[in-house]
Structure formats: C-alpha cells, structure tokens
Design an enzyme around this catalytic site. Structure first.
Site, PDB file in Angstrom:
ATOM      1  CG  HIS A  36      -6.911   3.344   2.409  1.00  0.00           C
ATOM      2  ND1 HIS A  36      -6.457   3.739   3.641  1.00  0.00           N
ATOM      3  CD2 HIS A  36      -6.887   1.989   2.422  1.00  0.00           C
ATOM      4  CE1 HIS A  36      -6.165   2.670   4.365  1.00  0.00           C
ATOM      5  NE2 HIS A  36      -6.421   1.588   3.650  1.00  0.00           N
ATOM      6  CG  ASP A  57      -3.189   6.498  -1.785  1.00  0.00           C
ATOM      7  OD1 ASP A  57      -2.238   5.700  -1.983  1.00  0.00           O
ATOM      8  OD2 ASP A  57      -4.107   6.266  -0.978  1.00  0.00           O
ATOM      9  CD  GLN A 109      -4.473  -1.389  -3.328  1.00  0.00           C
ATOM     10  OE1 GLN A 109      -4.240  -2.331  -4.087  1.00  0.00           O
ATOM     11  NE2 GLN A 109      -4.510  -1.540  -2.021  1.00  0.00           N
ATOM     12  CE  LYS A 140      -1.627  -1.089   0.749  1.00  0.00           C
ATOM     13  NZ  LYS A 140      -2.613  -2.017   1.305  1.00  0.00           N
ATOM     14  CB  CYS A 153      -9.362   1.323   5.231  1.00  0.00           C
ATOM     15  SG  CYS A 153      -8.817   0.257   6.546  1.00  0.00           S
TER      16      CYS A 153
END
Ligand code: PLP
Length: 418
Positions: free
Chosen positions: A135, A212, A215, A238, A376
């Site tokens: 991202h 990261d 998600q 999220k 993104c």
C-alpha cells in the site's frame, strides 16, 4: 490466538452470521431502495453496536483528557485508555504494553518508524526492501526518507499469481539491506505473504523488519513474538474499531533507542526554556492529546472479534471468498488478479470492455458497495499493466446471498457492455 488466555472465549460452532449482522446497525439500511450489500470492508469495516456504544459511553460517562488530571474523570479515562493498550498487547501477543504505541492508524505507524528509527539508524547508501504488493502507506514514507538521507528503496517483485517472488527476495537481500518493510496481506489482491519466512531471512541478513498488518489483523491471529518482527502496524478502523486510532508495535529495545518524532505535551520528562528531556516509550512517541474515545472503543472492537473467534471469522470469510471466486469465474470476460491460494477475503477483478469505475457505479445502483481504483497500490496495478480493478472485500458480516447479489449485478453490467 496466542494470547487466548487473556481473551474472551469463542465456541467451536460456525459463525452465526444472522446474529452477527444484528450487531451492525448500518447493515439494516437501504441505498437507492435496495438492501445495502457492503463489500468494501478492506477500505474500512463497519462498526458493531458494541463499539458504537463504547465510544458514546466515553462521552456520556467518563470523558476527560488522559494522563494529566488528578480529578476522578481524568483518572477514569486514563485507566480505560491504558486498558486498551493492555488489550492491544494481548491481541498482538507483545511482551509488554510498553511496546504498544498509539498512533492514528497504519499510515502514521509507518511514518513514525521512518521518521524516528529510520532517520537515526539509516545512513547514505543503506537499502530498504519493500514489495510490489505494498500500500502507498508503506512506500511513500520510505521514498521521503530515501530522498532526505540518500537511501535506496528496492521493490521485491511478485509472480503472475500475485505472490511475492521469494527467489528475487533472496537475491535482493544483501548486507546493504537495513530494513525489510513488507505487508502481511495485500489490500489490492488479498494475497497473504509468507511473512514468517520473509522476517527470518531478513534477520539472517542482518536487516530490521517492519510488517504492515493493516489488512491481516482482521482475518487471523497475529503473534508478533512468534513472528519476531521488529515493528508491526495496524489501523483500528479495519478491525471494526473507530477511525483515528491504531497501534505500532516495536520491540522494547528498539523503541528505547529511538528519539521522539513529534514534540509536545505529555511526551516529556522535563522542559526548560533551553532544552527538553523525554519520557520512556511508548509515551515518548505520543505527543499531544490522543484519540481518547476512539482508543477506548478500540478495546471493544478487539474484544468483539476475539469473542467471535478470529479462526471462525477466517473460516467464514474463506467460504465467502471461495464461493465468490467460483461464481465470478463463471461470468464471461472476468479476469481475477491475485490467484495464489494463500489469500484472504479480497477479490480483485476486471470485466472485459468495462472500466472499473463504470462497474462500481452501476453495481452501486443495486446497493452493492465495492471499491474501484488502484487501491493505493499503484505498483501492483503497474505489474499487471492495468490502471485499476474492482475490489470486493468480505468481512465477518457478509453472506452468500450478498455474493449472489454482486454476481447478479455484474451480470447486468456484462449485458450493458456486451
Ligand atoms: N496498509 C494497508 C495494507 C492498507 O490496506 C491500508 C489502508 O487501506 C494502509 C496500510 C493504511 O491504513 P490507514 O489509511 O488506516 O492508515
């Protein structure tokens, strides 16, 4: 979930989606006179009543600024704010709550690592490895830092099926690599990366690692200790929590070695007109008034998913993804991007002859909310030579009927463009 002992217990039964949906007031609404079919949870998940109530309860019952008042309300708000820090520690299975820094979200977490650790630990010529799946939040902060410090940012390519090319990764890892910053799950394709191996190889090469998890956190248990990553970031919104709050995990010894990245109230030990000294982590990195109510409500969100059981959530979402993949593949002219079997909850595709934005606009009139665009994640789009995809993302509250509604609406789009 590794910190299971600290979390509300989930049972073995399959997810009771009808009951779960009752927890999400927004799912009862209609758009354009049609039932809402919300397939954009990868952008931001809807909120259960438990989270909404927790946030309003702060304002109705126990709101005050935190860490700075001797009065009852300030102490109560501080206790609850710090209770979320303990909850995030258990959620990630970090060693200590001092390893949990509150940030606005994943983007701010990456920027903090770049501005604080990156600025001091990296020097000209050092290399940072990212991947084609990242991202922009895990690309642009490194570009900004590279420009400032003369660093080199390199991208690990992906295979046609969307998975990281591990041979290329091994080749790119050298003694010049000082940081590997890679996602655990791609927001554009849904691919789940072999993050344990990525971290292990990076450490073997002497590099630090930043994962990261924006998600990944809502689709399976995370254990930063088992993963052994140096930094891990995620956004509360999220994982069914409020916006404006997220967390950065950093190994204690690393956080300890890092300078503040923003200055202001509550991160100092002592200030005179000439100089300032700073608190220990995590408070050193939390200048100013934080997102108090949002942080407190994040605990409700983490309790909520733990109560349902992340394994059961993942199982339900896998069932939806398999069904949606099968149904979509039966439509003419559909290309699915990200076909590697290690994927979760996201279906990224295009319909031949139809621009993704047109697809998104048409299905929206049927009440179906999908994301269209580059998500993104422009390097991933460039890899496939496309400007954009349509992305349907599935969450714990979605149903097979909703997948059918998406497919029926897409069939109309096909007719329209035939
Ligand atoms: N990383 C990934 C994989 C994401 O999907 C997102 C948001 O879509 C981010 C980082 C940035 O998260 P936020 O916008 O909440 O800071």
């Amino acid at each position: 979930m590794n910190a299971a002992a600290a979390l509300p217990a989930a049972t073995d039964a399959a997810l009771d989606v009808a009951r779960v949906r009752d927890d999400f007031p927004i799912l009862a609404r209609e758009v354009y006179g049609k039932p809402l079919v919300y397939l954009d949870s990868a952008a931001s998940a809807q909120k259960p009543r438990q989270v909404i109530d927790a946030e309003s309860a702060v304002y109705e019952e126990e709101y005050a600024n935190v860490h700075r008042g001797v009065h009852y309300l300030s102490q109560a708000a501080t206790d609850r704010f710090e209770a979320t820090r303990r909850r995030v520690r258990a959620f990630l299975n970090a060693r200590s709550e001092d390893e949990i820094v509150f940030v606005r979200g994943g983007t701010e977490g990456v920027n903090l690592v770049a501005r604080s650790w990156g600025r001091t630990a990296l020097k000209e010529g050092d290399e940072i490895l990212i991947s084609t799946l990242e991202h922009h939040a895990n690309i642009v902060p490194w570009h900004l830092l590279a420009e400032e410090k003369g660093l080199v940012v390199k991208g690990v390519p992906i295979h046609e099926d969307g998975q990281i090319d591990m041979d290329a990764y091994r080749d790119l890892l050298t003694e010049r690599t000082k940081l590997v910053a890679i996602t655990q799950m791609s927001n554009a394709l849904g691919i789940v990366t072999p993050i344990e191996e990525i971290v292990r190889l990076a450490h073997d090469a002497g590099a630090r690692t930043m994962v990261d998890g924006c998600q990944a956190v809502s689709h399976g248990a995370v254990d930063v200790r088992a993963l052994d990553c140096d930094f891990y970031v995620f956004s509360g919104h999220k994982v069914y929590g409020p916006t404006g709050i997220g967390a950065l995990y950093g190994k204690a010894e690393l956080l300890e070695s890092m300078p503040p990245w923003q200055g202001g109230g509550e991160m100092i030990a002592r200030v005179s007109l000439e100089r300032s000294t700073f608190k220990k982590p995590p408070h050193r990195f939390e200048a100013g008034t934080p997102a108090i109510a949002q942080a407190i409500a994040l605990k409700a969100a983490l309790d909520y998913v733990a109560g349902l059981g992340l394994d059961r959530i993942a199982e339900h979402e896998a069932m939806l993804l398999d069904y949606a993949t099968e149904r979509l593949s039966s439509l003419d002219g559909v290309t699915i991007y990200g076909t590697h079997p290690n994927k979760a909850s996201i279906l990224s595709f295009n319909l031949e002859g139809a621009h993704p934005h047109d697809v998104g606009t048409i299905v929206d009139r049927d009440g179906v909310a999908v994301r269209v665009g580059h998500h993104c994640a422009q390097p991933a789009m460039q890899r496939y030579g496309i400007p954009a995809t349509v992305r349907a993302s599935f969450a714990l509250y979605n149903t097979l009927d909703e997948v059918d509604a998406l497919v029926a609406s897409l069939a109309k789009v096909r007719e329209f463009f035939a």
